[in-house]
Design an enzyme around this catalytic site. Sequence first.
Site, PDB file in Angstrom:
ATOM      1  N   GLU A  37       0.883  -1.036   0.087  1.00 51.66           N
ATOM      2  CA  GLU A  37       0.156   0.040   0.176  1.00 51.66           C
ATOM      3  C   GLU A  37       0.817   1.329   0.049  1.00 51.66           C
ATOM      4  OE1 GLU A  37      -3.421   0.634  -0.028  1.00 51.66           O
ATOM      5  OE2 GLU A  37      -2.453   2.797  -0.395  1.00 51.66           O
ATOM      6  N   ARG A  39      -0.274   4.478   0.086  1.00 50.89           N
ATOM      7  CA  ARG A  39      -0.915   5.548   1.142  1.00 50.89           C
ATOM      8  C   ARG A  39      -0.137   5.454   2.491  1.00 50.89           C
ATOM      9  NH1 ARG A  39      -6.223   7.832  -0.105  1.00 50.89           N
ATOM     10  NH2 ARG A  39      -6.628   6.247  -1.533  1.00 50.89           N
ATOM     11  N   LYS A  55     -19.629   9.576   5.593  1.00 49.29           N
ATOM     12  CA  LYS A  55     -20.622   9.365   6.282  1.00 49.29           C
ATOM     13  C   LYS A  55     -20.346  10.061   7.569  1.00 49.29           C
ATOM     14  CE  LYS A  55     -21.888   7.669   2.948  1.00 49.29           C
ATOM     15  NZ  LYS A  55     -21.201   7.470   2.020  1.00 49.29           N
ATOM     16  N   GLY A 188     -22.121  13.703  -5.787  1.00 47.06           N
ATOM     17  CA  GLY A 188     -22.591  14.966  -5.740  1.00 47.06           C
ATOM     18  C   GLY A 188     -23.968  15.269  -4.850  1.00 47.06           C
ATOM     19  N   LEU A 189     -24.608  14.140  -4.794  1.00 42.90           N
ATOM     20  CA  LEU A 189     -26.095  14.090  -3.777  1.00 42.90           C
ATOM     21  C   LEU A 189     -25.310  13.979  -2.482  1.00 42.90           C
ATOM     22  CD1 LEU A 189     -28.612  12.591  -5.973  1.00 42.90           C
ATOM     23  CD2 LEU A 189     -28.635  14.706  -5.113  1.00 42.90           C
ATOM     24  N   HIS A 448     -43.536  -4.682  15.310  1.00 43.80           N
ATOM     25  CA  HIS A 448     -44.240  -3.492  15.201  1.00 43.80           C
ATOM     26  C   HIS A 448     -43.904  -2.642  16.423  1.00 43.80           C
ATOM     27  CE1 HIS A 448     -47.629  -0.647  14.748  1.00 43.80           C
ATOM     28  NE2 HIS A 448     -47.990  -0.935  15.984  1.00 43.80           N
TER      29      HIS A 448
HETATM   30  P1  FAD Z   1      -9.708   1.327  -2.978  1.00 45.68           P
HETATM   31  O1  FAD Z   1     -10.521   1.425  -1.629  1.00 45.68           O
HETATM   32  O2  FAD Z   1      -9.683   2.469  -3.981  1.00 45.68           O
HETATM   33  O3  FAD Z   1      -8.157   0.955  -2.505  1.00 45.68           O
HETATM   34  C1  FAD Z   1      -7.302   0.951  -3.282  1.00 45.68           C
HETATM   35  C2  FAD Z   1      -5.729   1.080  -2.521  1.00 45.68           C
HETATM   36  O4  FAD Z   1      -4.935   0.884  -3.322  1.00 45.68           O
HETATM   37  C3  FAD Z   1      -5.672   2.380  -2.269  1.00 45.68           C
HETATM   38  O5  FAD Z   1      -5.493   2.658  -0.875  1.00 45.68           O
HETATM   39  C4  FAD Z   1      -4.276   3.072  -3.204  1.00 45.68           C
HETATM   40  O6  FAD Z   1      -3.692   3.726  -2.405  1.00 45.68           O
HETATM   41  C5  FAD Z   1      -3.702   1.640  -3.389  1.00 45.68           C
HETATM   42  N1  FAD Z   1      -2.894   1.394  -4.549  1.00 45.68           N
HETATM   43  C6  FAD Z   1      -3.232   1.924  -5.582  1.00 45.68           C
HETATM   44  N2  FAD Z   1      -2.307   1.503  -6.689  1.00 45.68           N
HETATM   45  C7  FAD Z   1      -1.313   1.029  -5.791  1.00 45.68           C
HETATM   46  C8  FAD Z   1      -0.057   0.581  -6.276  1.00 45.68           C
HETATM   47  N3  FAD Z   1       0.188   0.473  -7.332  1.00 45.68           N
HETATM   48  N4  FAD Z   1       0.885   0.273  -5.267  1.00 45.68           N
HETATM   49  C9  FAD Z   1       0.404   0.327  -3.759  1.00 45.68           C
HETATM   50  N5  FAD Z   1      -0.833   0.566  -3.492  1.00 45.68           N
HETATM   51  C10 FAD Z   1      -1.806   0.894  -4.639  1.00 45.68           C
HETATM   52  N6  FAD Z   1     -18.805   2.506  -1.402  1.00 45.68           N
HETATM   53  C11 FAD Z   1     -19.842   2.240  -0.622  1.00 45.68           C
HETATM   54  O7  FAD Z   1     -19.929   0.991  -0.817  1.00 45.68           O
HETATM   55  N7  FAD Z   1     -20.618   2.787   0.194  1.00 45.68           N
HETATM   56  C12 FAD Z   1     -20.263   4.084   0.415  1.00 45.68           C
HETATM   57  O8  FAD Z   1     -20.797   4.789   1.253  1.00 45.68           O
HETATM   58  C13 FAD Z   1     -19.227   4.904  -0.627  1.00 45.68           C
HETATM   59  N8  FAD Z   1     -18.835   6.165  -0.141  1.00 45.68           N
HETATM   60  C14 FAD Z   1     -17.921   6.707  -1.238  1.00 45.68           C
HETATM   61  C15 FAD Z   1     -17.767   8.129  -0.949  1.00 45.68           C
HETATM   62  C16 FAD Z   1     -16.707   8.757  -1.819  1.00 45.68           C
HETATM   63  C17 FAD Z   1     -16.484  10.343  -1.569  1.00 45.68           C
HETATM   64  C18 FAD Z   1     -15.974   8.011  -2.685  1.00 45.68           C
HETATM   65  C19 FAD Z   1     -14.905   8.592  -3.551  1.00 45.68           C
HETATM   66  C20 FAD Z   1     -16.269   6.679  -2.685  1.00 45.68           C
HETATM   67  C21 FAD Z   1     -17.150   6.059  -1.936  1.00 45.68           C
HETATM   68  N9  FAD Z   1     -17.537   4.517  -2.303  1.00 45.68           N
HETATM   69  C22 FAD Z   1     -18.366   4.235  -1.523  1.00 45.68           C
HETATM   70  C23 FAD Z   1     -16.777   3.653  -3.138  1.00 45.68           C
HETATM   71  C24 FAD Z   1     -15.674   2.917  -2.383  1.00 45.68           C
HETATM   72  O9  FAD Z   1     -14.930   3.844  -1.705  1.00 45.68           O
HETATM   73  C25 FAD Z   1     -15.066   2.136  -3.335  1.00 45.68           C
HETATM   74  O10 FAD Z   1     -15.733   1.413  -4.209  1.00 45.68           O
HETATM   75  C26 FAD Z   1     -14.012   1.099  -2.606  1.00 45.68           C
HETATM   76  O11 FAD Z   1     -13.147   1.986  -1.858  1.00 45.68           O
HETATM   77  C27 FAD Z   1     -13.369   0.247  -3.623  1.00 45.68           C
HETATM   78  O12 FAD Z   1     -12.706  -0.754  -2.922  1.00 45.68           O
HETATM   79  P2  FAD Z   1     -11.016  -1.205  -3.535  1.00 45.68           P
HETATM   80  O13 FAD Z   1     -10.532  -1.974  -2.455  1.00 45.68           O
HETATM   81  O14 FAD Z   1     -11.361  -1.699  -4.887  1.00 45.68           O
HETATM   82  O15 FAD Z   1     -10.218   0.103  -3.895  1.00 45.68           O
HETATM   83  P1  NAI Z   2     -21.740   8.722 -10.672  1.00 45.01           P
HETATM   84  O1  NAI Z   2     -21.502   7.708 -11.674  1.00 45.01           O
HETATM   85  O2  NAI Z   2     -22.641   8.222  -9.404  1.00 45.01           O
HETATM   86  O3  NAI Z   2     -22.328  10.002 -11.105  1.00 45.01           O
HETATM   87  C1  NAI Z   2     -21.931  10.749 -12.163  1.00 45.01           C
HETATM   88  C2  NAI Z   2     -22.777  11.822 -12.648  1.00 45.01           C
HETATM   89  O4  NAI Z   2     -22.147  12.546 -13.730  1.00 45.01           O
HETATM   90  C3  NAI Z   2     -23.760  10.832 -13.880  1.00 45.01           C
HETATM   91  O5  NAI Z   2     -25.290  11.296 -13.318  1.00 45.01           O
HETATM   92  C4  NAI Z   2     -23.361  11.638 -14.960  1.00 45.01           C
HETATM   93  O6  NAI Z   2     -24.414  11.514 -15.799  1.00 45.01           O
HETATM   94  C5  NAI Z   2     -23.007  12.847 -14.840  1.00 45.01           C
HETATM   95  N1  NAI Z   2     -21.845  13.663 -15.682  1.00 45.01           N
HETATM   96  C6  NAI Z   2     -20.888  13.043 -16.239  1.00 45.01           C
HETATM   97  N2  NAI Z   2     -20.435  13.724 -17.182  1.00 45.01           N
HETATM   98  C7  NAI Z   2     -20.784  15.005 -16.898  1.00 45.01           C
HETATM   99  C8  NAI Z   2     -20.668  16.333 -17.298  1.00 45.01           C
HETATM  100  N3  NAI Z   2     -19.627  16.725 -18.134  1.00 45.01           N
HETATM  101  N4  NAI Z   2     -21.450  17.407 -16.946  1.00 45.01           N
HETATM  102  C9  NAI Z   2     -22.408  17.360 -16.190  1.00 45.01           C
HETATM  103  N5  NAI Z   2     -22.750  15.834 -15.437  1.00 45.01           N
HETATM  104  C10 NAI Z   2     -21.871  14.917 -15.841  1.00 45.01           C
HETATM  105  O7  NAI Z   2     -20.327   9.212 -10.061  1.00 45.01           O
HETATM  106  P2  NAI Z   2     -19.923   9.832  -8.938  1.00 45.01           P
HETATM  107  O8  NAI Z   2     -20.906  10.422  -7.917  1.00 45.01           O
HETATM  108  O9  NAI Z   2     -18.546  10.662  -9.167  1.00 45.01           O
HETATM  109  O10 NAI Z   2     -19.214   8.659  -7.775  1.00 45.01           O
HETATM  110  C11 NAI Z   2     -18.400   7.633  -8.369  1.00 45.01           C
HETATM  111  C12 NAI Z   2     -18.722   6.242  -7.809  1.00 45.01           C
HETATM  112  O11 NAI Z   2     -18.239   6.217  -6.481  1.00 45.01           O
HETATM  113  C13 NAI Z   2     -20.212   5.927  -7.738  1.00 45.01           C
HETATM  114  O12 NAI Z   2     -20.687   5.610  -9.010  1.00 45.01           O
HETATM  115  C14 NAI Z   2     -20.199   4.800  -6.737  1.00 45.01           C
HETATM  116  O13 NAI Z   2     -19.886   3.600  -7.221  1.00 45.01           O
HETATM  117  C15 NAI Z   2     -19.160   5.166  -5.826  1.00 45.01           C
HETATM  118  N6  NAI Z   2     -19.706   5.956  -4.594  1.00 45.01           N
HETATM  119  C16 NAI Z   2     -20.702   5.083  -3.755  1.00 45.01           C
HETATM  120  C17 NAI Z   2     -21.465   5.677  -2.707  1.00 45.01           C
HETATM  121  C18 NAI Z   2     -22.262   5.114  -2.099  1.00 45.01           C
HETATM  122  O14 NAI Z   2     -22.214   3.624  -2.013  1.00 45.01           O
HETATM  123  N7  NAI Z   2     -23.188   5.554  -1.031  1.00 45.01           N
HETATM  124  C19 NAI Z   2     -20.963   7.196  -2.285  1.00 45.01           C
HETATM  125  C20 NAI Z   2     -20.010   7.876  -3.203  1.00 45.01           C
HETATM  126  C21 NAI Z   2     -19.583   7.097  -4.189  1.00 45.01           C
END
Ligand code: FAD
Ligand code: NAI
Length: 469
Positions: A37, A39, A55, A188-189, A448
Amino acid sequence: MAEQTFDYDVLVIGSGPGGYVAAIRAAQLGLKTACAESRDTLGGTCLNVGCIPSKALLHASEYFEEAASGSLEKFGVKVGKTELDLDQMMAEKTKAVGELTGGIEYLFKKNKVTWLKGRAAFEDAHSIKVGDETVTAQSVIIATGSSVMPLPGVEVDNDGGIVVDSTGALSLPKVPEHMVLIGGGVIGLELGSVWRRLGAKVTCVEFLDQILPGMDGDIRKEGAKLFKKQGIDFRTGTKVTGVTVEGKKAIVTVEPAKGGDSETIEADAVLVCIGRKPNTDGLNLEAAGLKTTERGLIEVDERFETAVDDVYAIGDVVPGLMLAHRAEDEGIAVADNIAGGTGIVNHAIIPSVVYTHPEMAGVGMTEEEAKKAGHELAIGKFPFMGNSRAKTNRETDGFVKIIADKETDRVLGVHIISVLAGTLIAQAAQAMEFGATSEDIALTCHAHPTHAEAMKEAAMAVRGKPIHI
Ligand code: FAD
Ligand code: NAI
């Protein structure tokens, strides 16, 4: 011929929810395991800059809005003047993140997983350079996750705090007066809700005609209605063509998605959230004999093995929903497979939740998908207006929608909008995993008074006989 020996049985690249879970399970199965890793802390996007900090801010900002809006007074709870201490809110978020990332470090030590600190790159399918050192492993799991998709012509500067991505939006130094969201998807939401609750005016520019692509049509419509009522200004069918920064302001240029006259919107924060892209840059996949798809994803078979023997991939870097719980389940399954067991993930039943207020959740097929797949449908819908607990708590927005196959009654999908949608969807996922019919859910006794009774009522509504509406 002497058998080749390796430093490790398993090397996992990336410690997100996919990677750290795979590493722990592999170690539990008796395999000598390391996880690379780059990070400074473990836990990936999810724990560091994703699920957890978002969250934390959603939770805290909900408290703030409840107290500040006077909505508690009807319950006889009078609060004095509400003040925002943003630094404290951020500090509490950082503390939660630290506890959880530290927790993974503890679990690595407990399970004897070695953390190799540094960026990993393939030298060949079994040899990986991590930082300056090369290690070898019998099996390699790529779990490198995803990162923010850039928008051409828009430069993100998280330190500047004006044009930011999700990471920057989790740490803005002050509440913007006007925030523009580029993209009306999940990020966004969720993050737009955080800053709106804390006092920002929020405008959401979405390319498509509707927000939240991929969710059930009824949920998308109801969500848009409720978020509009909360004050988010939606500009759907609109695309952003550029953003410039002038002093402390951003000028966002937009035009109709189908083409037409452009106009500008002034904002003091712009959140770019148009999706995420897989992390494969710098991995030197070619050295292992691996290729990516056009979108940069790594394809795998049902055992999560790539086109190259002994090289596996899971999570956001593989085609499918980019969700933490999917990555975790794949982490367990891939480790089981490597250890000689049978690890399976049912990708048809992966719940997804948007943690807004109310929450939105779905599992299985949307109505649109079920129709497209050729099913004749029987649909039951039950509004929380008819649920006694929701009425008592004054949380009546939303509904449960159960989609069943008309002939077999088998549940094909469940979609919920409710303050507790994220919790309620677990029941639906489990029922579907057991092959439930809507009648099975209708005949299950639900306590309930709970919001869960709306699930039973929606199941009864599939046959047109709900009780409380
Ligand atoms: P990641 O969590 O992206 O982890 C990958 C890791 O690999 C990273 O730490 C990175 O540093 C490391 N890495 C990459 N390349 C290398 C390399 N070459 N060498 C060493 N290390 C490396 N999902 C949900 O289910 N619920 C949510 O509420 C939710 N909220 C989200 C909110 C935000 C703002 C964002 C951005 C995402 C959210 N997601 C949510 C999505 C979720 O974070 C991802 O789907 C999930 O983290 C994916 O897990 P992963 O293990 O595939 O990769
Ligand atoms: P998203 O795919 O959910 O939404 C991106 C939105 O941007 C789409 O509605 C798309 O039509 C729009 N878009 C694309 N290009 C555009 C442009 N040029 N101008 C205006 N609108 C445009 O992607 P988002 O919100 O970035 O999240 C990424 C991913 O992270 C999610 O798909 C999800 O997998 C994960 N995530 C999950 C969460 C959860 O499980 N609660 C919370 C946050 C992220």
